[in-house]
Design a protein around this motif. Sequence first.
Motif, PDB file in Angstrom:
ATOM      1  N   LEU A 239      31.242  31.200  44.118  1.00  0.00           N
ATOM      2  CA  LEU A 239      32.555  30.970  43.512  1.00  0.00           C
ATOM      3  C   LEU A 239      32.365  30.827  42.010  1.00  0.00           C
ATOM      4  N   LEU A 240      33.007  31.711  41.255  1.00  0.00           N
ATOM      5  CA  LEU A 240      32.849  31.727  39.810  1.00  0.00           C
ATOM      6  C   LEU A 240      33.974  31.013  39.083  1.00  0.00           C
ATOM      7  N   CYS A 241      35.182  31.050  39.672  1.00  0.00           N
ATOM      8  CA  CYS A 241      36.337  30.451  39.018  1.00  0.00           C
ATOM      9  C   CYS A 241      37.389  30.106  40.072  1.00  0.00           C
ATOM     10  N   CYS A 242      38.106  29.033  39.817  1.00  0.00           N
ATOM     11  CA  CYS A 242      39.184  28.603  40.690  1.00  0.00           C
ATOM     12  C   CYS A 242      40.360  28.236  39.797  1.00  0.00           C
ATOM     13  N   ALA A 243      41.530  28.842  40.047  1.00  0.00           N
ATOM     14  CA  ALA A 243      42.716  28.568  39.235  1.00  0.00           C
ATOM     15  C   ALA A 243      43.924  28.399  40.146  1.00  0.00           C
ATOM     16  N   ALA A 244      44.863  27.576  39.715  1.00  0.00           N
ATOM     17  CA  ALA A 244      46.078  27.342  40.494  1.00  0.00           C
ATOM     18  C   ALA A 244      47.003  28.555  40.391  1.00  0.00           C
ATOM     19  N   ALA A 245      47.494  29.004  41.540  1.00  0.00           N
ATOM     20  CA  ALA A 245      48.458  30.104  41.587  1.00  0.00           C
ATOM     21  C   ALA A 245      49.863  29.546  41.382  1.00  0.00           C
TER      22      ALA A 245
ATOM     23  N   ASP B 201      31.859  36.712  42.899  1.00  0.00           N
ATOM     24  CA  ASP B 201      31.220  37.837  42.227  1.00  0.00           C
ATOM     25  C   ASP B 201      31.615  39.173  42.850  1.00  0.00           C
ATOM     26  N   LEU B 202      32.333  39.142  43.968  1.00  0.00           N
ATOM     27  CA  LEU B 202      32.735  40.375  44.649  1.00  0.00           C
ATOM     28  C   LEU B 202      34.234  40.607  44.721  1.00  0.00           C
ATOM     29  N   ARG B 203      35.041  39.546  44.572  1.00  0.00           N
ATOM     30  CA  ARG B 203      36.483  39.721  44.798  1.00  0.00           C
ATOM     31  C   ARG B 203      37.296  38.595  44.176  1.00  0.00           C
ATOM     32  N   LEU B 204      38.610  38.846  44.075  1.00  0.00           N
ATOM     33  CA  LEU B 204      39.596  37.831  43.706  1.00  0.00           C
ATOM     34  C   LEU B 204      40.444  37.611  44.947  1.00  0.00           C
TER      35      LEU B 204
ATOM     36  N   LEU C 254      36.475  43.427  43.531  1.00  0.00           N
ATOM     37  CA  LEU C 254      36.307  43.654  42.093  1.00  0.00           C
ATOM     38  C   LEU C 254      35.853  45.071  41.778  1.00  0.00           C
ATOM     39  N   ARG C 255      35.231  45.757  42.727  1.00  0.00           N
ATOM     40  CA  ARG C 255      34.825  47.146  42.481  1.00  0.00           C
ATOM     41  C   ARG C 255      36.036  48.043  42.248  1.00  0.00           C
ATOM     42  N   GLU C 256      37.223  47.595  42.665  1.00  0.00           N
ATOM     43  CA  GLU C 256      38.446  48.368  42.460  1.00  0.00           C
ATOM     44  C   GLU C 256      39.169  48.013  41.165  1.00  0.00           C
ATOM     45  N   VAL C 257      38.737  46.945  40.482  1.00  0.00           N
ATOM     46  CA  VAL C 257      39.416  46.499  39.262  1.00  0.00           C
ATOM     47  C   VAL C 257      38.840  47.242  38.070  1.00  0.00           C
ATOM     48  N   ARG C 258      39.701  48.008  37.406  1.00  0.00           N
ATOM     49  CA  ARG C 258      39.279  48.755  36.211  1.00  0.00           C
ATOM     50  C   ARG C 258      39.471  47.940  34.945  1.00  0.00           C
ATOM     51  N   ALA C 259      40.531  47.115  34.900  1.00  0.00           N
ATOM     52  CA  ALA C 259      40.837  46.339  33.693  1.00  0.00           C
ATOM     53  C   ALA C 259      41.710  45.153  34.055  1.00  0.00           C
ATOM     54  N   VAL C 260      41.720  44.159  33.163  1.00  0.00           N
ATOM     55  CA  VAL C 260      42.575  42.983  33.321  1.00  0.00           C
ATOM     56  C   VAL C 260      43.221  42.702  31.976  1.00  0.00           C
ATOM     57  N   CYS C 261      44.516  42.377  32.010  1.00  0.00           N
ATOM     58  CA  CYS C 261      45.209  42.024  30.769  1.00  0.00           C
ATOM     59  C   CYS C 261      46.314  41.021  31.080  1.00  0.00           C
ATOM     60  N   THR C 262      46.774  40.367  30.028  1.00  0.00           N
ATOM     61  CA  THR C 262      47.866  39.408  30.162  1.00  0.00           C
ATOM     62  C   THR C 262      49.173  40.175  30.264  1.00  0.00           C
ATOM     63  N   ASP C 263      50.044  39.764  31.175  1.00  0.00           N
ATOM     64  CA  ASP C 263      51.353  40.390  31.349  1.00  0.00           C
ATOM     65  C   ASP C 263      52.317  39.784  30.336  1.00  0.00           C
ATOM     66  N   HIS C 264      52.595  40.526  29.260  1.00  0.00           N
ATOM     67  CA  HIS C 264      53.480  40.034  28.208  1.00  0.00           C
ATOM     68  C   HIS C 264      54.953  40.364  28.469  1.00  0.00           C
TER      69      HIS C 264
END
Length: 158
Positions: free
Chosen positions: A44-50, A61-64, A80-90
Amino acid sequence: AGRKRLPRMLHGAARELRPYDETEGLGWRLLQLAARGQYAAEPLLCCAAAAAEGSLLLLTDLRLLCATVDGARLLWHVPLREVRAVCTDHEHAAEAALLLALATRDEARTPGASSPQRGVEDVTDESRRVVCRDEAAQRLLHDALLEVLILAAEGAPP
């Protein structure tokens, strides 16, 4: 005397200990229980409240993944192998959301049809919107996802 709190999260592949954080402890427990322990071996690399009440976003390290606190029910996961990019939704400023650009196989191909080149898969773009509880959770998840994607592109372990 029973346990007073959940075990702390063990961070990353090295499973390092950090000061106790209740959300991370809960995330660690969810990862152990979700889908009958299917993801328990993943660091587990990160945990955040939805944004959805009673749900957490878990980055390995393998998925969200997104899972409910009550019942540890897996709501969805993205490899994560399917994730090409991540950005903030403005576009939706009222919500603390991230946009994941995903690469998926084109399942609309007719059976038996061949690719123009052997071994080359048809790929289409798709996206997933991930809504966090607040901006702090959004920044935490964004930075962790970005770090994992950069390390994966460089061929290094997270």
